[in-house]
Structures are given as structure tokens and as C-alpha cells.
Design a protein around this motif. Sequence first.
Motif, PDB file in Angstrom:
ATOM      1  N   ALA B 175       4.010  -2.178 -11.659  1.00  0.00           N
ATOM      2  CA  ALA B 175       3.328  -0.911 -11.391  1.00  0.00           C
ATOM      3  C   ALA B 175       2.007  -1.152 -10.668  1.00  0.00           C
ATOM      4  O   ALA B 175       1.710  -0.505  -9.661  1.00  0.00           O
ATOM      5  N   LEU B 176       1.235  -2.116 -11.176  1.00  0.00           N
ATOM      6  CA  LEU B 176      -0.061  -2.399 -10.561  1.00  0.00           C
ATOM      7  C   LEU B 176       0.082  -2.929  -9.138  1.00  0.00           C
ATOM      8  O   LEU B 176      -0.693  -2.576  -8.248  1.00  0.00           O
ATOM      9  N   ALA B 177       1.114  -3.743  -8.931  1.00  0.00           N
ATOM     10  CA  ALA B 177       1.349  -4.281  -7.582  1.00  0.00           C
ATOM     11  C   ALA B 177       1.694  -3.135  -6.633  1.00  0.00           C
ATOM     12  O   ALA B 177       1.265  -3.131  -5.461  1.00  0.00           O
ATOM     13  N   THR B 178       2.446  -2.150  -7.121  1.00  0.00           N
ATOM     14  CA  THR B 178       2.817  -1.012  -6.268  1.00  0.00           C
ATOM     15  C   THR B 178       1.592  -0.157  -5.961  1.00  0.00           C
ATOM     16  O   THR B 178       1.445   0.341  -4.844  1.00  0.00           O
ATOM     17  N   VAL B 179       0.723   0.008  -6.960  1.00  0.00           N
ATOM     18  CA  VAL B 179      -0.515   0.759  -6.731  1.00  0.00           C
ATOM     19  C   VAL B 179      -1.328   0.072  -5.634  1.00  0.00           C
ATOM     20  O   VAL B 179      -1.784   0.711  -4.687  1.00  0.00           O
ATOM     21  N   ALA B 180      -1.454  -1.257  -5.758  1.00  0.00           N
ATOM     22  CA  ALA B 180      -2.246  -2.011  -4.788  1.00  0.00           C
ATOM     23  C   ALA B 180      -1.650  -1.874  -3.386  1.00  0.00           C
ATOM     24  O   ALA B 180      -2.383  -1.690  -2.409  1.00  0.00           O
ATOM     25  N   ALA B 181      -0.318  -1.931  -3.298  1.00  0.00           N
ATOM     26  CA  ALA B 181       0.328  -1.849  -1.985  1.00  0.00           C
ATOM     27  C   ALA B 181       0.228  -0.439  -1.398  1.00  0.00           C
ATOM     28  O   ALA B 181       0.244  -0.265  -0.185  1.00  0.00           O
ATOM     29  N   SER B 182       0.132   0.555  -2.284  1.00  0.00           N
ATOM     30  CA  SER B 182       0.125   1.944  -1.801  1.00  0.00           C
ATOM     31  C   SER B 182      -1.254   2.406  -1.357  1.00  0.00           C
ATOM     32  O   SER B 182      -1.376   3.342  -0.579  1.00  0.00           O
ATOM     33  N   PHE B 183      -2.302   1.819  -1.927  1.00  0.00           N
ATOM     34  CA  PHE B 183      -3.662   2.263  -1.595  1.00  0.00           C
ATOM     35  C   PHE B 183      -4.507   1.091  -1.127  1.00  0.00           C
ATOM     36  O   PHE B 183      -5.298   0.549  -1.884  1.00  0.00           O
ATOM     37  N   PRO B 184      -4.319   0.686   0.102  1.00  0.00           N
ATOM     38  CA  PRO B 184      -5.103  -0.457   0.573  1.00  0.00           C
ATOM     39  C   PRO B 184      -6.567  -0.058   0.796  1.00  0.00           C
ATOM     40  O   PRO B 184      -6.898   1.121   0.790  1.00  0.00           O
ATOM     41  N   GLY B 185      -7.391  -1.052   0.966  1.00  0.00           N
ATOM     42  CA  GLY B 185      -8.800  -0.799   1.263  1.00  0.00           C
ATOM     43  C   GLY B 185      -9.578  -0.384   0.032  1.00  0.00           C
ATOM     44  O   GLY B 185      -9.252  -0.766  -1.084  1.00  0.00           O
ATOM     45  N   ARG B 186     -10.568   0.459   0.245  1.00  0.00           N
ATOM     46  CA  ARG B 186     -11.504   0.760  -0.833  1.00  0.00           C
ATOM     47  C   ARG B 186     -10.879   1.615  -1.941  1.00  0.00           C
ATOM     48  O   ARG B 186     -11.419   1.722  -3.036  1.00  0.00           O
ATOM     49  N   PHE B 187      -9.709   2.244  -1.631  1.00  0.00           N
ATOM     50  CA  PHE B 187      -9.091   3.092  -2.654  1.00  0.00           C
ATOM     51  C   PHE B 187      -8.299   2.283  -3.688  1.00  0.00           C
ATOM     52  O   PHE B 187      -7.965   2.775  -4.752  1.00  0.00           O
ATOM     53  N   GLU B 188      -8.013   1.007  -3.345  1.00  0.00           N
ATOM     54  CA  GLU B 188      -7.231   0.181  -4.270  1.00  0.00           C
ATOM     55  C   GLU B 188      -7.955   0.028  -5.608  1.00  0.00           C
ATOM     56  O   GLU B 188      -7.372   0.203  -6.673  1.00  0.00           O
ATOM     57  N   GLU B 189      -9.246  -0.251  -5.517  1.00  0.00           N
ATOM     58  CA  GLU B 189     -10.026  -0.512  -6.726  1.00  0.00           C
ATOM     59  C   GLU B 189     -10.095   0.735  -7.616  1.00  0.00           C
ATOM     60  O   GLU B 189      -9.855   0.673  -8.817  1.00  0.00           O
ATOM     61  N   ILE B 190     -10.394   1.879  -6.992  1.00  0.00           N
ATOM     62  CA  ILE B 190     -10.497   3.127  -7.752  1.00  0.00           C
ATOM     63  C   ILE B 190      -9.168   3.471  -8.418  1.00  0.00           C
ATOM     64  O   ILE B 190      -9.106   3.801  -9.604  1.00  0.00           O
ATOM     65  N   ASN B 191      -8.088   3.350  -7.648  1.00  0.00           N
ATOM     66  CA  ASN B 191      -6.783   3.718  -8.186  1.00  0.00           C
ATOM     67  C   ASN B 191      -6.315   2.752  -9.271  1.00  0.00           C
ATOM     68  O   ASN B 191      -5.651   3.149 -10.219  1.00  0.00           O
TER      69      ASN B 191
END
Lengths: 630, 207
Positions: B175-191
Motif C-alpha cells: 500500500a505504501l509503495a503504491t502511495v509513493a508511486a502515485s504521488f511523486p514529489g512533495r506530495f509523497e511525504e504528506i500522503n
Amino acid sequence: MVKAKVLLEDSVGKKVLLLANEAIARGVLEAGVRLVALYPGTPSSEIGNSLYQMSPHIPNFYFEFSANEKVALEVAGASAISGARSMMVCKGPGLNVAADPLLTLAYVGIRAGLVIVVADDPSMWSSQNENDSRYYALMGNLPLMEPSDPSEAKSMLLVAYDLSEQLELPILFRTTTRVNHSRSGVEYGPIRDRPEYVQFEKDPLRFVPVPSVARKRHPWLLEQMEKARSISESTELNFTIGSGELGIITSGVSYNYVLESLKILGVDAEVFKIGVTNPLPERMICDFLRRHKKTIIVEELEPFLETQIRSFAQHHSIDVEIYGKQQGFFPRVYEYSPRIVTTAISKIIGCNTPINWDDIDERAQSLPDLPPRPPLLCPGCPHRASYYGIRAVTRGKAIYPSDIGCYTLSIAPPLETADILFDMGSSISTACGIARVTNQDVVATIGDSTFFASGLPGLASAVYNQHPIALVILDNRTTAMTGHQPHPGTGITGMQKHVEPLDIEKVCRGLGVEYVKTIDPLDSLTSLVAEVRELVKWVRENKRPGVLISKAPCALLTVAERRRSGITVPPYYVDPDLCTACRRCLDRLACPAMYLDSETGKAVIDETLCTSCGTCVYVCPHKAILQKEE
Amino acid sequence: MDCNTHDTDVFNLVISGVGGQGVLTLAEVLSRAALSENHNVRVGEIHGMAQRGGHVVCTVRMGPDAYGPIVDAGTAHLIVGFEPVETLREVELVRPDGYIIMNQHIQHPVAVSMGKADYPPIDEIISSLRKFANHIFDFNAMSLAESAGNPQSMNMVMFGAIIGSGLVSISKETALATVAASFPGRFEEINTRAFESGYAATSVLKW
């Protein structure tokens, strides 16, 4: 939406989660399609959106958002006649627009594959009627295919191109919303090359259907359909699965519901899944009917299969009971669900439904009344200001012909500025009819994309015939409702090339409209109201059409643009000391970013939703709405 | 004749909310995670009409017996509600032994703002939900999203809550890997932060 990069990947065997519309866009690559032309329409929109993202990166490929569906089919049809694989895409009502070239294209036929993807919308999630486009296949003598899920949408498309070339006929490729807007894993195949150029070979006695030519082409078409019939008898797209005394014939998305229902009920049946639904495989169907005492036909909307299959049974004197819509086991309106199919099968074979749905329905009835939440004009939508202005000037008493787009949502209170609507472009022509037989003011509204799609002939007619209509063109610089596709007024093409946009004001003048003005509805509501008043007055006095172009970008574009460039605009707020709780803003504007504080009875602005359009400032009689300092 | 209800091998999930809240994105991210763990997955979305402010529902079905995208009344294993009224609007879909995860944050429909309809009291909403399912978890996902750094990351708070509940067979890592792949850049950390806070909220639950 899946990114273009993912759809463009040249990796055979890779499995990707795709929307069926994205799978069709991928199929364009795998089938080596050279040209795609379309006008956007939900539920088909993401086919175009995906291709738009992909188009600059595909070698030897051309993609365009045509002005309307008739134009799109003429572009794609001519390209296929020239020898390049082509595609046209539309929604159900869009195929009606393209019906004129469609029926003649079948006569002249094509040289390279032509597939017409038509997305029907059972349950009318985003359409004005439940168009069952399959009847065009019968009327026009066109082969018809119906995929049932995203994976099949791609694989069947590849077969469609081969079949189209084998028969020299365009293929109707019909999907429904639940196919278009469902996602599943789709396996990638190899990408095919496209030719840079093809050579148009002249054959006017085939491609110019003057009556003497057309007379010869009609028998040719019927011969081709006979060939198609034998292909339909042998194609792997028409197959049976399972076994049992009970027979079920189905197509499209209903096939999935049938499989689920049989599993839930634990019932054995032989299921005949028809992928090529015109011409039907008559011999296969008759053999199937003979194998089963009882056969159920499961298809959404009209009894397209059912009527034909009943006639086969009668024609071949087959002793079989056929169950379907005609005895009322299945509805003729709205889309199906496993529940509808399960309930019907249960009734036909005489058993209980596995879930007590009546009990669930009864309990649902006892729930408290829920406030409705229909789709609305977005916070900051420039159309809200325009409609507020139109309504303020005419005090709700004019007749408001509406058109196809987001702005049709102005039908809802408190704007209530949509009185009549048929189809794309009808606001102008219905306004003409109303203005001729009533002595009421008529203020029609049409969006920019719709204006180019179908508004132009109506306006030409209104000018020439001197119809006294006030027309407000709501120019939000995009085709907003279907997802922001470009159109001739936006300055960007389907190939993402920047070009000179068509100027709506000049177009109107060119058509002979004497009164044309352009305003920004978000500039000042006071001047907007004054401009609408002047327009209505001018039309009344001059008995001719007048046009006001209300031009401001779609709020979603404005917000996205600000986000991209890092601009922050301070939101508005209601000063509770100045607010008298008169509710004028809530009752007359109804911006979704405003709500009522249940304790004070005063209006509040939700800062997370406010786009700082400022329209509400002018509506407040107490100057209680203020903008925050930077 | 009685038909036995044959339990099929499929997990039905319904996500209900308001247009603009990120319902479609959550369904897509969740399903991509499911596909990367080789589940057969079907997603149903309803697009069209205006993109914001209306009621939006997505269905996600996982398992070998998922053919179509529709989830019928009484068949959802889990309902994820982004807003109280929108949770209640779809409650008849839940199975009697099913689960509901609901965000408490209210978004007023315009009919309520205009005084043409009432928003039901929150305790009435919860007691109505209880008529359909016993396992209900409600929390303020909006404030967790705000703490994570952006109210728009609420859908990832809900994603975390879905995975944390242990009801769906997708690992936290996937799940976390998918989140990271879906929101690159500065939004990855927030998401990612939003996901973790949702995960923490439900992973301690005993239902």
C-alpha cells in the motif's frame, strides 16, 4: 487517469490496471491505428483524453477533437477510405449526430479498418436519453461488436480492425457506461507500426454515391453482411461456457452479471456469450435453443437480441421457452445489476432469491430523509455569475432555452435558468421557435464548445430569419463537463500544437449578428447585470438575434493554473458583525462554498472550497463579505 | 424451491463521498495495490455531469469471482464513507456482518445551506447505520489529513484506515509503495503521513 507514459509502454505481457476507455486507447496503438477523430462525450471521454496525452509521442499518428461527431466521422471515414486504419469515438447521442455519414459509409465501405466506438449510457448517468445505438447496426447494415470488460475492450478491438478490413465495412464497437468506467487488469500486446502516408486511389463510382452508384452499392452491402453472418457463426467472440439444462444468451456487461448470478445461486446453465451482435450467428443460436427447453435472454435496454432470437425460434420451428423482457422478467429501462439478473433467474426457475432484498429495501425506507446532493456548478464557476445576472434582469420571467454542458445544472434552484433542452446546439434553435410563437423574452445560453459543435447552423438560421433571441455564450475556454478537452476556441489542437484560436465574437459578426459584446462575468456583477439588460432590450427593440459572450475560464482551470504557478489568492469571508442573516447570498447564489452556521443563522464561507471569484460580494446587500488580507 | 446462497470468493468494497474529495483516486490507488499483489480486481466508477459537489460512489471488488463492477444491496464487506450523509446514503449495500469506516467531517449539501433540507443529527446517522451493520468505526479523518499537511490528503487517511483495519488482503508495504508511486514529489511525504495516521487509527481496533 493512468499517465500517457504507462499507456505508451512497449512491454508485451505486462498487466496494468486500466479503465476500459484507457484500454481502448491502448488498443489504438496495438491495432496500428493511424488517425482518431472525435468529439468528447461521457462515458467515452477518457478514450480521447488518453489519446490526447499520448498523441505527441506516437510516431505517424494523428488525433483530433473535431468540431462535432458528424465532422469526426467524415474525417475518420475518409482516412480509412484512403487506406489508413482509423477510429471515431462518441457517446450514444453523438452517434445520432453522425448518423448521416454513418449510413452512407456502409454503402461505400472502406479500404483500411474503421472502427466507430459508441458508448451508450444505460441509467443515463450523464446523458439525456438511453440511446440504444445497437439499432444503427440493423438499420445501417453494419457489423456490431460488444465487449464486456476492459480486457475484452482491447482484445476485441484488435479483431474489429481485422474484420473491418476483411469485409471492407466500418465496425460499430458498442460499449456501455459500466464497461467504459470500470477498471481491471489488462495485458499489453505488441504495438503495431503505422504508415507515414498512404495513397488515395480514386474510385468515384464507388465513393461518390450519386443515386446510380448507391443503387449498386446497396446490394453489395447486403452481400458483405452475408459474409459477415458466416464470420459471426465461426468467430471465437461468440462462444458458450458452462453446461446445464438452462440456457442463457447474453452480451456486453450483462455477461458478467449472469456469471455472478449463476455462482451465487449455485445453478448450472449453459451461457451463450455473443460478442458479434450483428449479424447474429443464427445457426449457432438455433442449435443452442434446441439444446435447451428454457432459454433466458439477458441484455440491457431494448430487446435487441430477444426480438431477433424469438424470430429465429419461430422461423425454425424450435420448441423452446424464451424468457426475457417481453414477459416482464427483465426491465427495459436503466442498467442491470447482478441483483436484477439474479432475481429474474430465480423467478424463472422458481426459487427464492439468495438475499432477502425486499427486507433490505424495507429497512432502507425507514432511514431518515437525506438531503439531496446533486452535481452542482462548482464554487467559483463563472456560469453562476452569468445566470445570476440573467435571472436578475429578467426576474425569472423570460424563457431560458439551455444546452448540453455543465451549465445545464443551472436547472437547479435558485438559478432555475433551464426551460427546454433537446441536444447539442438546440438552445439557439429552440429559442427561435419559442420567440416566433410567444411574446416573451427569450434568453438562450450555450457553452463555447457546444457553440462550435452545433450552435453555428442555428445562429446562421436565426440571423437570416430574424428571430428575436438573446443569446448568451458562456465561454469558459474549454469543454468542461467531459474533462477539459480543447475545441476550436481554445488555441490548442488534439496533437497539443498551439494554434490561433477562433474568436467567437468575430464568428458571430461574420454570421451577421449585429449586436455582439464580450464581458467578463467575474469582473463586476453590477456591470454584468447592466449588459444583460441592454442585450435583452436591444433584442426586444430590434427583433433580431443579439449575442453577449460571457467569457471567463472554468473555475477548475483557474485553480489548477494558480496551483501550477504557486499563486495564492486570499479567500473571502463573512464578517459576522456586518451579516444580518438575511440569507440573500445562500438563497439567490447558492455557492457550494457557502453554508449556514446553524447556531447564528449567518452565512459562512468554507475557505477550503472558496476560489475567490468574488461573485458573492456583489450579492450581499450589507457589504458583509470581505476578502482576507494577504 | 430454495436456492442456497453460495458464498463467492470476492471482497466487495464501496467508497462513498462527495465529488472533489478524492473518492476516484482512492479507488484507483487501492486497486493498483491489489493488482500488484496479483488479485483479480474490478473497479466501478461513475463519472460525468459536474465533477464537483455531487454524490460520488466507487466500487472495488477483489477476488477470483469478481466479474462485473457492481456491488448489490446487502453484499458489501466494507463501506468507506468520506462524509456522514454520503455514508448513510449507501448503507443498504453493506452485508449484515459487514464493516463501515466513516469520516465524521460534515460537508453541507447546498440544499441544507439554502434551508431547503435538514442535515440529520450525527447520532441519528450512526443509529441508522447500526440498523444495517454492527461494526462501525467513525473518526475525524479530515483533521488527521490537516495534521498530515493537506486536507486533500483525506483520501489517503481513508486508505490507511482500510489497510489498518486488516479487512483487505493488501500488505501495508504494498500500500505504501503504491502511495509513493502515485504521488511523486512533495506530495509523497504528506500522503504517506496521511496514510500512516489512518492506519494507526484502525490497526488498534478490535471491532
